[in-house]
Structure formats: structure tokens, C-alpha cells
Design a protein around this motif. Structure first.
Motif, mmCIF file in Angstrom:
data_model
loop_
_atom_site.group_PDB
_atom_site.id
_atom_site.type_symbol
_atom_site.label_atom_id
_atom_site.label_comp_id
_atom_site.label_asym_id
_atom_site.label_seq_id
_atom_site.Cartn_x
_atom_site.Cartn_y
_atom_site.Cartn_z
ATOM 1 N N UNK A 92 0.806 -1.223 0.000
ATOM 2 C CA UNK A 92 0.000 0.000 0.000
ATOM 3 C C UNK A 92 0.839 1.273 0.000
ATOM 4 N N UNK A 93 2.163 1.159 -0.270
ATOM 5 C CA UNK A 93 2.932 2.395 -0.493
ATOM 6 C C UNK A 93 2.475 3.058 -1.775
ATOM 7 N N UNK A 94 1.851 2.292 -2.695
ATOM 8 C CA UNK A 94 1.239 2.941 -3.862
ATOM 9 C C UNK A 94 -0.250 2.638 -3.929
ATOM 10 N N UNK A 95 -1.058 3.675 -3.795
ATOM 11 C CA UNK A 95 -2.457 3.685 -4.230
ATOM 12 C C UNK A 95 -2.413 4.392 -5.570
ATOM 13 N N UNK A 96 -2.756 3.667 -6.644
ATOM 14 C CA UNK A 96 -2.576 4.226 -7.977
ATOM 15 C C UNK A 96 -3.754 5.132 -8.354
ATOM 16 N N UNK A 97 -3.542 6.437 -8.224
ATOM 17 C CA UNK A 97 -4.585 7.429 -8.525
ATOM 18 C C UNK A 97 -5.858 7.168 -7.734
ATOM 19 N N UNK A 140 10.244 8.578 -2.121
ATOM 20 C CA UNK A 140 11.490 9.112 -2.683
ATOM 21 C C UNK A 140 12.515 7.992 -2.888
ATOM 22 N N UNK A 141 12.536 7.036 -1.958
ATOM 23 C CA UNK A 141 13.429 5.877 -2.125
ATOM 24 C C UNK A 141 13.063 5.117 -3.401
ATOM 25 N N UNK A 142 11.765 4.889 -3.595
ATOM 26 C CA UNK A 142 11.316 4.136 -4.779
ATOM 27 C C UNK A 142 11.664 4.899 -6.052
ATOM 28 N N UNK A 143 11.525 6.228 -6.016
ATOM 29 C CA UNK A 143 11.863 7.034 -7.202
ATOM 30 C C UNK A 143 13.321 6.839 -7.609
ATOM 31 N N UNK A 157 6.136 7.013 -12.473
ATOM 32 C CA UNK A 157 5.329 8.220 -12.656
ATOM 33 C C UNK A 157 4.184 8.278 -11.628
ATOM 34 N N UNK A 158 3.539 7.115 -11.395
ATOM 35 C CA UNK A 158 2.425 7.078 -10.441
ATOM 36 C C UNK A 158 2.921 7.248 -9.002
ATOM 37 N N UNK A 159 4.163 6.788 -8.743
ATOM 38 C CA UNK A 159 4.782 7.023 -7.427
ATOM 39 C C UNK A 159 4.936 8.529 -7.194
#
Ligand SMILES: [Zn+2]
Length: 284
Positions: free
Chosen positions: A179-184, A201-204, A222-224
Motif C-alpha cells: 500500500x505504499x502505492x495507491x494508484x490514482x 522518494x526511495x522508490x523514485x 510516474x504514479x509514485x
């Protein structure tokens, strides 16, 4: 909508590396899952929201791979990612962050009750359920190596929730973000908004081609960045409300999230205000 009406899509995003994308209308998409074939081993990531959905996932994994899952990784402790654990373990072994073991052992029943309250249609099925806690735990970082396949588990501290784990395959450049990414989808903050921005920022900074989010469709860096910018904007506006000592209701009517208002689950703004007021109070 009942569970049977929910759609589960299986997609092989790299050889032997699968994304399982569910679209339950209530959640705006997700919870998602996935699995990785590594020689004779199958590693499943998250076990879905009910035993019936988990059994469907297990049936399809066995049909696709001809193997039984040997490991199950839980990305965090929320019910929609862990309630299906009992379907896989045993014989599979559950692996998660040390804090997840503690949370599931202490709060297992209340995690199930929370989901049963939110999803009346599932309450009957969830009566007999218990959550299997991880028996292998880690802190910081761990790697599972099976032949040529390397699977890394990473925790950067509290973000969406306590003990968030991402699963990274460096060779395949795939990230299961949990759940570190909820996509939009508007993000529910239970851990630390500042920690969440730092984790994104780490994932980027990582080498990634595809991200399997906890909720929503497959994405990438991009979604991150979109979610990071949404969290930064939330922090900026809620901080101004905090400094003016606005009540939650006043803050809700004051805040204008602009383009992020199109993301489903705007009601989570109230949760964000509670959480960030707490973070700002604790920091002062
Ligand atoms: Zn969650």
C-alpha cells in the motif's frame, strides 16, 4: 457487490512473475496480490480480503504453475492483505516485518471485525476466520535467493502503516509496493505522512519497470511521483489549517486538493487531517 462478482485479473509481467489485480468497487480497486515462481518455490505476495478469494487465488496459482506456494509475504497488517493467510499457511510459511507479527498476534480478531463492519456482505464468511501470523520476520531488509531469482524485502519505516514492506526483484525491475502505492486513489494515512513521502522518494531512486500497487492498476515510477506530490500537497494544506487552529470540519471545507479531487475515496481527507494534526502536534 458480492465477492463472487469481483473481477480478478492475472498478468505475467516478467517470466514467472505475476500480478493479481482485483477490482472490488468498494476499495476503488484492489487489494492486489501477486506471485513469483522461482525454481520449485512459489512466493505469494499478500493473501486478499477473504478466505474464499484466497482459495480462488490458490486454485489459479496451482493451475498456472503446477506447484503449491511455499512462501507468503505480507506487505502490511491491514485485513484486506492478510485475512486469506490461513488458506496458504500451512504448508506455506508466512514472512513479514517483525512489527507485523506483533500486530497480527495482538490484534488479529479486531482486524477481521473491522473488515466485517465495513463489508456486511462478508461478515458471515469472516466469522470462522483467523489470521495466521508470520513465522519468519525481518527488520530493515532481507533477501530470498532461489537459483538465479533474487527477491528483496525492504522496510523504510512507518509510511502508509506500521511495518510496510515492498518486494523488489532487481533483475526483473519489478516492485510489489504493497500500500505504499495507491494508484490514482486517494491515500489513507495510518502510519506517517512524512515517512510515506520519504519511502516514495526511495522508490523514485530505484531501477523499476513495473509496479504492482496495493490498490489500483499496474503502474510505474510516474504514479509514485503523482502520489508523492499528492501527499506533499496534503501536508502543506493541512499544516496551514493546523497553524490556524482550524477544527477538522473547518479544515475539510477549507482544503482544495485540485486535480487530486478526481481520485476516488475523497472521504479519506478526514482521516488525513486527524493523522497529520497528530503528526504536527507530536513534532512541536
Ligand atoms: Zn493498507
Amino acid at each position: 457487490l458480492t465477492v463472487l462478482e469481483s473481477r480478478i485479473e492475472f498478468r505475467e509481467i516478467a517470466s514467472g512473475v505475476w500480478a493479481v489485480v482485483t477490482s472490488l468497487a468498494e476499495s476503488g480497486g484492489g487489494p492486489n496480490s501477486g506471485f513469483i515462481v522461482a525454481g520449485e518455490e512459489v512466493i505469494v505476495i499478500d493473501s486478499l480480503v477473504t478466505p474464499n478469494l484466497a482459495r480462488e487465488l490458490l486454485r489459479r496459482i496451482e493451475a498456472f504453475t503446477g506447484k503449491q506456494p511455499t512462501f507468503l509475504v505480507n506487505t502490511h497488517s491491514h485485513g484486506d492483505h492478510v485475512i486469506g493467510n490461513e488458506v496458504f499457511a500451512p504448508p506455506a510459511t508466512v514472512i513479514a516485518h517483525e512489527d507485523i507479527r506483533e500486530i497480527l498476534l495482538r490484534e488479529g480478531r479486531s482486524i477481521i471485525d473491522t473488515i466485517a463492519r465495513l463489508r456486511r456482505d462478508l461478515s458471515e464468511e469472516l466469522k470462522e476466520t483467523r489470521i495466521v501470523a508470520p513465522s519468519i520476520t525481518y527488520r530493515g531488509r532481507m533477501a530470498l535467493c532461489f537459483g538465479a531469482r533474487r527477491v528483496e524485502l525492504i522496510n523504510w519505516g512507518d509510511a502508509h502503516s506500521r511495518g510496510d514492506t515492498v518486494v523488489y526483484l532487481p533483475q526483473e525491475r519489478v516492485l510489489y509496493s504493497g500500500d505504499l502505492l495507491f494508484n490514482h486513489i486517494f491515500p489513507p494515512i495510518y502510519g506517517s505522512s512524512a515517512g510515506w513521502v520519504r519511502a516514495l522518494e526511495q522508490i523514485e531512486g530505484m531501477d523499476i519497470k513495473v509496479i504492482v500497487p496495493g490498490h489500483g492498476f499496474l503502474g510505474g515510477k510516474r504514479e509514485i511521483t503523482d502520489l508523492k506530490n499528492c501527499l506533499i500537497e496534503l501536508r502543506r494544506q493541512i499544516r496551514m489549517c493546523y497553524e490556524r487552529s482550524l477544527s477538522k470540519e473547518e479544515a475539510i471545507s477549507e482544503i482544495d486538493m485540485g486535480t487530486y479531487r478526481q481520485w476516488p475515496h475523497q472521504e479519506r481527507l478526514a482521516l488525513a487531517i486527524d493523522q497529520l494534526y497528530k503528526e504536527f502536534r507530536e513534532a512541536s
